[in-house]
Design a protein around this motif. Structure first.
Motif, short mmCIF file in Angstrom:
data_model
loop_
_atom_site.label_atom_id
_atom_site.label_comp_id
_atom_site.label_asym_id
_atom_site.label_seq_id
_atom_site.Cartn_x
_atom_site.Cartn_y
_atom_site.Cartn_z
N TYR A 182 0.83 -1.20 0.00
CA TYR A 182 0.00 0.00 0.00
C TYR A 182 0.87 1.26 0.00
O TYR A 182 1.72 1.43 0.88
CB TYR A 182 -0.92 0.00 1.22
N LYS A 183 0.65 2.10 -0.97
CA LYS A 183 1.47 3.29 -1.14
C LYS A 183 1.43 4.19 0.09
O LYS A 183 2.42 4.83 0.44
CB LYS A 183 1.00 4.06 -2.37
N ILE A 184 0.30 4.21 0.77
CA ILE A 184 0.16 5.08 1.93
C ILE A 184 1.10 4.67 3.06
O ILE A 184 1.45 5.48 3.93
CB ILE A 184 -1.31 5.08 2.43
N LEU A 185 1.52 3.40 3.04
CA LEU A 185 2.41 2.90 4.09
C LEU A 185 3.89 3.06 3.73
O LEU A 185 4.76 2.68 4.52
CB LEU A 185 2.12 1.42 4.36
N SER A 186 4.16 3.61 2.57
CA SER A 186 5.55 3.73 2.12
C SER A 186 6.44 4.50 3.09
O SER A 186 7.58 4.09 3.35
CB SER A 186 5.59 4.38 0.73
N PRO A 187 5.98 5.62 3.65
CA PRO A 187 6.84 6.33 4.62
C PRO A 187 7.15 5.47 5.85
O PRO A 187 8.27 5.50 6.36
CB PRO A 187 6.00 7.56 5.00
N VAL A 192 10.84 1.61 8.95
CA VAL A 192 10.97 0.26 9.51
C VAL A 192 12.14 -0.49 8.90
O VAL A 192 12.97 -1.07 9.62
CB VAL A 192 9.67 -0.54 9.31
N GLU A 193 12.25 -0.48 7.57
CA GLU A 193 13.29 -1.28 6.91
C GLU A 193 14.69 -0.74 7.15
O GLU A 193 15.67 -1.44 6.91
CB GLU A 193 13.00 -1.36 5.41
N ARG A 194 14.80 0.47 7.62
CA ARG A 194 16.11 1.04 7.96
C ARG A 194 16.41 0.97 9.45
O ARG A 194 17.49 1.34 9.88
CB ARG A 194 16.19 2.50 7.47
N THR A 195 15.43 0.50 10.21
CA THR A 195 15.59 0.43 11.66
C THR A 195 15.83 -0.98 12.15
O THR A 195 16.78 -1.24 12.90
CB THR A 195 14.35 1.01 12.36
N ILE A 196 14.98 -1.91 11.74
CA ILE A 196 15.11 -3.31 12.18
C ILE A 196 15.29 -4.23 10.98
O ILE A 196 15.01 -3.86 9.85
CB ILE A 196 13.88 -3.76 13.00
#
Length: 293
Positions: A182-187, A192-196
């Motif tokens: 979902y594009k709205i979840l992109s931010p 998330v992917e840079r944290t864990i």
């Protein structure tokens, strides 16, 4: 229910739930995973939490109690934030470097090799390493030290969170897919992917060859935090998942060789586990494409 019990039940529950979901999806009924693989995985899952980690803690706490009794609980009064930071640095960051070293040093690789020769992902892959890989892991020893200094209560919260994140990162359930759908979840996905560690970034680490543009066998080393990869320049984020997994030296030694090397060694002279140093030792600078030509 006591906090100690809850701390232990959380990762066990996560393991069982994720394993059940993977089994329902048919993962463990395919022919890529052998009885030898299952033996390695189940023994690793049992020995780390019941023998290796407790053994290290008993040894460290016993030695420190006998030699430096005045330091026991000496830091119990510092804030939870500082205690958490101590575990993140002395446990998680040192594990990043321990993991990274095992992909650079050929002798270290042999202790980590069981984790990568399997050709499928899944929660059972999470702790399949040689016994000495964990017995010598600095983070476990540092964690025991921090507990002795009075940070045991924070450890009861830190450890299950870390274990669940690592289990999820190996799981074929690929929980992070909904973030990319979902594009709205992109931010949120970006954070998330840079944290864990996520399935996407960690599956890339297990990918067979960088030729596919997704896999990153010599990077994405983070365990709990992916931040370490971002800081130390080993991160690769594609939001995709490799289709092939494993390591280019595919000789499958018996479970007891993989788990107890170098105390037990392969009888096959072509195996890199035949000796501490062989002519067939893994070279992390060689990609599968180059090796297979």
């Amino acid at each position: 229910m006591e906090v100690t019990t809850i701390s232990k039940l959380i990762p066990v529950t996560a393991l069982l739930v994720l394993g059940a979901l993977e089994a329902i999806g048919g993962l463990y009924f395919e022919d890529k995973r052998t009885k030898n693989d299952f033996t390695i995985e189940l023994l690793s899952l049992v020995t780390l939490p019941t023998l290796i980690q407790p053994g290290i803690f008993i040894l460290v706490l016993g030695v420190l109690g006998a030699t430096l009794p005045g330091l026991e609980d000496s830091l119990v009064g510092i804030s939870w934030g500082w205690q958490l930071l101590a575990f993140l640095v002395l446990d998680d960051m040192t594990q990043y470097w321990w993991h990274r070293l095992s992909h650079v040093n050929r002798k270290m690789w042999k202790l980590h090799r069981p984790h990568h020769v399997v050709e499928e992902m899944g929660v059972l892959v999470t702790y399949r390493n040689a016994t000495l890989y964990y017995a010598l892991m600095p983070g476990i020893w540092f964690s025991a030290l921090l507990v002795y200094l009075g940070m045991g209560y924070v450890y009861l919260f830190y450890l299950p969170v870390k274990l669940v994140v690592i289990l999820l990162a190996h799981s074929e359930t690929k929980w992070d897919r909904f973030l990319y759908r979902y594009k709205i979840l992109s931010p949120l996905a970006w954070i998330v992917e840079r944290t864990i560690s996520t399935p996407s970034t960690h599956f890339a680490h297990h990918g067979l060859t960088a030729e596919d543009g997704i896999s990153h066998p010599n990077g994405n080393y983070g365990n709990l935090l992916f931040i370490w990869d971002m800081i130390f320049g080993t991160a690769k984020i594609t939001r995709k998942y490799p289709s092939r997994f494993g390591a280019w030296n595919q000789i499958k030694e018996p479970w007891y060789v993989q788990l107890f090397f170098p105390l037990v060694r392969s009888k096959d002279p072509n195996s890199e586990l035949h000796s501490i140093k062989t002519k067939n030792d893994y070279d992390p600078s060689v990609d599968f494409k180059e090796f297979s030509n």
